[in-house]
Design an enzyme around this catalytic site. Sequence first.
Site, PDB file in Angstrom:
ATOM      1  CG  LEU A   1      37.992  44.721  43.945  1.00 56.61           C
ATOM      2  CD1 LEU A   1      36.729  45.692  43.679  1.00 56.61           C
ATOM      3  CD2 LEU A   1      37.602  43.257  44.092  1.00 56.61           C
ATOM      4  CB  SER A   2      38.906  46.952  46.818  1.00 53.50           C
ATOM      5  OG  SER A   2      38.690  47.532  48.075  1.00 53.50           O
ATOM      6  CB  ALA A   3      43.534  47.746  48.389  1.00 53.31           C
TER       7      ALA A   3
ATOM      8  CB  ALA B   1      43.380  52.565  45.939  1.00 47.06           C
TER       9      ALA B   1
ATOM     10  CG  HIS C   1      33.738  47.467  48.451  1.00 50.85           C
ATOM     11  ND1 HIS C   1      34.594  48.457  47.910  1.00 50.85           N
ATOM     12  CD2 HIS C   1      35.059  46.688  48.595  1.00 50.85           C
ATOM     13  CE1 HIS C   1      35.598  48.497  47.787  1.00 50.85           C
ATOM     14  NE2 HIS C   1      35.936  47.379  48.327  1.00 50.85           N
TER      15      HIS C   1
END
Length: 493
Positions: free
Chosen positions: A156-158, A161, A294
């Site tokens: 998720l998120s970072a 990425a 988010h």
Amino acid sequence: MPVPDRSRPGARPRAFGLTAVLALLLALFAAPTPASAASLTQVTGFGTNPGNLQMYAYVPDGLPAGAPLVVALHGCTQSAPDYHSHAGWAKYADLYRFAVVYPHTSSANNANSCFNWFQSSDTARGQGEALSVKQMVDSAISRYGSDVDRVFVTGLSAGGAMTAAMLAAYPDVFAGGSIASGIPAGCATGVANAYTCMYNATSKTPKQWGDAVRSASGGWTGPWPRVAIWHGTSDTTVVPANATQSRDQWTNVWGLSQTPASTASLPGNTTQAVYTDARGVPAVTTFTVSGMGHGTAVDPGTGASQCGTAGAYYLDTICSSYYTALFWGLDGGTVDPGGPGALPAPTGLTAGAVTDTGVSLSWNAVSGAASYEIYRGGSRVGTTTGASYTDTGLSPGTAYTYAVAAVDSSGTAGARSASVTATTSGGDGGFEHRCFTASNYAHVQAGRARQSGGYAYALGSGQNMGLYNTFYSHTLEETSAGHFVISDSGCPS
């Protein structure tokens, strides 16, 4: 997905608002983990750990060898236990029978406990946090007997990425990935343009995005991981354009059109678009959740397609873990109907002569084999036409695990052999290890570490020790002259 303010040592992080922080704390303390015979356990000693991460694992009781492995990366301000409790992967690990590894980072690495997805020294193959995660995979395969051909990564998120970065750096390790509210691989090269990637569409063609993966992969030519991409249309932390760019990246890597072969409506106002390979098998799929902000999509409940616990950045819409598991075939469905080739697994794999930098392997020839692929730690490292191979360029005094697969005349590899482990000779030459416990500032002043961008890094290993100041301390072990590694868990007496 906040990133650290590195303008000065000890700078305060850019943080989420008070409401979000309170919601996160309520989620952590108000939502207990469902009772289970198995439990989340911290694992130590999984490798040299140059990224200074921690490893947690959830392994259902009685899990047989040959089961799949899922690696799940938490988001900023979160933790491995938090992600385990909320994201729903434990339910399907029990139901479909696979192990889950949760890498964990903390404020010692990043002020907001984010994986450093924007820092090339932590995302490149063989370096930093990316290598630490790879070592966790290797350790899990060894400990739990996980299937090297069914290793998957999600985040998720970072963490999303970082998932993209792991898929790009190690496409030979991961059969599939799932990028949730994440960013395409190669978008950011530092803190400054990390925010550009998060808040704006980046002007690159699908080929340019695909080239970023190909250049990061170490020369890999396929097969490529099958990638799911999850994003909410109301995400203002990582704008939805990133989902489109991730789709462009992985369809280009696969050589596919950016026009989906099919679309479908799913629960939670979710639209799925599927991009299939030449055989009609889904290679890339996007899940667009209308109105979602988010976070990880969850759907609390007891139904087969329901999972997770709602909370800060765990949004009650649809169970993303369930649909991702189906896409990967973890429910027992066949993702790749081609599967391995018809040739049987080679037998009699033996590690013969070893040197300090090489291992000689031999096995029984397979009838109909045109060549053989050699795998070290689950990664393909070479091919040969004969029934023997010498692996070179290794580190002294190190254990390596090998397997071999026969390849037919069409280039299709069959099943892999049983693995064998060999340890190279040599080692540290009798060097007397020494340990030093001090603040990061003192380590730098004593010449055991260096500082860059407000962070301290151990000399030799390059491990990120956290902020360069007197408030962060570590034990450093000198394993050879001038080479230091973090050994907070204990040093030789």
